[in-house]
Design an enzyme around this catalytic site. Structure first.
Site, PDB file in Angstrom:
ATOM      1  N   ARG A   4      -1.445  -1.386  18.419  1.00 37.12           N
ATOM      2  CA  ARG A   4      -1.231  -2.816  18.660  1.00 37.12           C
ATOM      3  C   ARG A   4      -1.767  -3.221  20.022  1.00 37.12           C
ATOM      4  O   ARG A   4      -1.643  -2.480  20.999  1.00 37.12           O
ATOM      5  CB  ARG A   4       0.266  -3.144  18.578  1.00 37.12           C
ATOM      6  CG  ARG A   4       0.904  -2.781  17.249  1.00 37.12           C
ATOM      7  CD  ARG A   4       2.416  -2.874  17.336  1.00 37.12           C
ATOM      8  NE  ARG A   4       3.039  -2.269  16.173  1.00 37.12           N
ATOM      9  CZ  ARG A   4       4.131  -1.510  16.213  1.00 37.12           C
ATOM     10  NH1 ARG A   4       4.731  -1.276  17.388  1.00 37.12           N
ATOM     11  NH2 ARG A   4       4.633  -0.997  15.111  1.00 37.12           N
ATOM     12  N   GLU A  33      11.948  -4.040  18.288  1.00 35.89           N
ATOM     13  CA  GLU A  33      12.366  -2.951  17.415  1.00 35.89           C
ATOM     14  C   GLU A  33      13.729  -3.321  16.847  1.00 35.89           C
ATOM     15  O   GLU A  33      14.743  -3.266  17.538  1.00 35.89           O
ATOM     16  CB  GLU A  33      12.393  -1.633  18.187  1.00 35.89           C
ATOM     17  CG  GLU A  33      11.003  -1.213  18.648  1.00 35.89           C
ATOM     18  CD  GLU A  33      10.994   0.134  19.347  1.00 35.89           C
ATOM     19  OE1 GLU A  33      12.080   0.570  19.797  1.00 35.89           O
ATOM     20  OE2 GLU A  33       9.909   0.738  19.438  1.00 35.89           O
ATOM     21  N   HIS A  81       1.876   3.967  15.792  1.00 35.21           N
ATOM     22  CA  HIS A  81       1.811   2.538  15.464  1.00 35.21           C
ATOM     23  C   HIS A  81       1.761   1.687  16.730  1.00 35.21           C
ATOM     24  O   HIS A  81       1.044   0.686  16.780  1.00 35.21           O
ATOM     25  CB  HIS A  81       3.013   2.146  14.598  1.00 35.21           C
ATOM     26  CG  HIS A  81       2.831   2.457  13.149  1.00 35.21           C
ATOM     27  ND1 HIS A  81       2.135   1.631  12.293  1.00 35.21           N
ATOM     28  CD2 HIS A  81       3.238   3.503  12.401  1.00 35.21           C
ATOM     29  CE1 HIS A  81       2.146   2.156  11.076  1.00 35.21           C
ATOM     30  NE2 HIS A  81       2.805   3.291  11.110  1.00 35.21           N
ATOM     31  N   GLY A 122       0.832  -1.199   0.000  1.00 28.96           N
ATOM     32  CA  GLY A 122       0.000   0.000   0.000  1.00 28.96           C
ATOM     33  C   GLY A 122       0.861   1.241   0.000  1.00 28.96           C
ATOM     34  O   GLY A 122       2.067   1.177   0.202  1.00 28.96           O
ATOM     35  N   GLY A 123       0.221   2.371  -0.253  1.00 32.86           N
ATOM     36  CA  GLY A 123       0.929   3.636  -0.215  1.00 32.86           C
ATOM     37  C   GLY A 123       1.079   4.139   1.208  1.00 32.86           C
ATOM     38  O   GLY A 123       0.644   3.501   2.176  1.00 32.86           O
ATOM     39  N   SER A 154      -1.999   4.489   3.835  1.00 33.12           N
ATOM     40  CA  SER A 154      -3.099   3.849   3.102  1.00 33.12           C
ATOM     41  C   SER A 154      -3.956   2.960   3.991  1.00 33.12           C
ATOM     42  O   SER A 154      -5.032   2.517   3.582  1.00 33.12           O
ATOM     43  CB  SER A 154      -2.534   3.009   1.951  1.00 33.12           C
ATOM     44  OG  SER A 154      -1.681   1.984   2.458  1.00 33.12           O
ATOM     45  N   GLY A 155      -3.473   2.669   5.207  1.00 32.41           N
ATOM     46  CA  GLY A 155      -4.168   1.740   6.086  1.00 32.41           C
ATOM     47  C   GLY A 155      -3.598   0.340   6.049  1.00 32.41           C
ATOM     48  O   GLY A 155      -4.177  -0.590   6.618  1.00 32.41           O
ATOM     49  N   LYS A 156      -2.437   0.176   5.412  1.00 28.33           N
ATOM     50  CA  LYS A 156      -1.864  -1.173   5.264  1.00 28.33           C
ATOM     51  C   LYS A 156      -1.432  -1.766   6.599  1.00 28.33           C
ATOM     52  O   LYS A 156      -1.608  -2.964   6.826  1.00 28.33           O
ATOM     53  CB  LYS A 156      -0.701  -1.160   4.268  1.00 28.33           C
ATOM     54  CG  LYS A 156       0.458  -0.261   4.625  1.00 28.33           C
ATOM     55  CD  LYS A 156       1.500  -0.248   3.499  1.00 28.33           C
ATOM     56  CE  LYS A 156       2.701   0.601   3.873  1.00 28.33           C
ATOM     57  NZ  LYS A 156       2.343   2.036   4.019  1.00 28.33           N
ATOM     58  N   SER A 157      -0.884  -0.952   7.492  1.00 29.51           N
ATOM     59  CA  SER A 157      -0.448  -1.479   8.784  1.00 29.51           C
ATOM     60  C   SER A 157      -1.641  -1.935   9.618  1.00 29.51           C
ATOM     61  O   SER A 157      -1.608  -2.995  10.247  1.00 29.51           O
ATOM     62  CB  SER A 157       0.357  -0.424   9.556  1.00 29.51           C
ATOM     63  OG  SER A 157       1.594  -0.173   8.920  1.00 29.51           O
TER      64      SER A 157
END
Length: 217
Positions: free
Chosen positions: A63, A71, A59, A18-19, A22-25
């Site tokens: 979760r 990390e 982010h 995704g860009g 974009s909501g991919k995560s």
């Protein structure tokens, strides 16, 4: 690009493209939750400035608190090895990881070193997949923009685009997220060389390249 390799045993590889924003995560996290089992998120981004710190913090808030977090900017396989108890790994993101690997290797532009980095990245993903039953890779789609003006930007786009293709060919499932909407992608085509006869060339044999639908594995 190396020949495609099947994930070991019943292990599952999912690619989410995704860009930016974009909501991919978020979609990848929902996929991980749906898989069930203990989840490890391998975060590859570096807090290089206050804005990146804010992105990383956002982010983290997405979760579930019970999920494990590592990390790791360069070696996701080491993070997976340190968490043998997990059943699902989310690598977020492949593009940040590639940028970190390029910086560590001192890459300044396109060249043969990209082939070496591509192979090294593939080996690392395959090692993670050998350690964990289900792996979800989140990556930016770089194929919709213009060619970068700077050599380093072109090298990054080349390497990430090739690696995305490699991962798509190895994945059991692949998605493109646009404006928060996940679109399932078919297995990518694979190239094969076909010898054919060109009637206009006096019978000389020439080669043409055809694309077949691959099986994705």
């Amino acid at each position: 690009m190396r020949p495609t390799a099947r994930p070991p045993g019943n292990h599952l590889l999912i690619l989410v493209l995704g860009g930016i924003s974009s909501g991919k995560s978020g979609f990848a996290l929902r996929l991980a939750h749906a898989q069930g089992g203990r989840v490890l998120v391998i975060a590859t981004g570096r807090a290089s400035d206050p804005e990146m710190e804010a992105r990383i913090a956002a982010h983290r808030r997405q979760r579930p608190a019970e999920w494990s977090l590592a990390e790791e900017a360069l070696r996701p396989e080491q993070a997976a090895r340190a968490h043998p108890e997990v059943e699902v790994v989310v690598i977020d993101s492949i593009d940040a990881w590639v940028a970190n690997r390029m910086e560590a290797a001192g890459v300044e532009g396109p060249g043969e070193r990209l082939d070496e980095l591509e192979e090294a990245c593939l080996r690392a993903i395959e090692e993670v997949l050998a350690l964990v039953p289900k792996v979800i890779c989140v990556s930016s789609e770089v194929g919709l923009g213009t060619v970068p003006l700077h050599p380093l930007g072109r090298a990054f786009a080349d390497l990430l685009g090739r690696l995305n293709q490699d991962l798509a060919a190895r994945s059991t499932e692949r998605y493109l997220v646009v404006a928060g909407a996940p679109l399932p992608l078919p297995p990518p085509a694979r190239r094969r060389r076909v010898e054919s006869q060109d009637r206009d060339s006096g019978g000389d044999h020439v080669h043409r390249e055809e694309r077949d639908r691959g099986d994705g594995l």
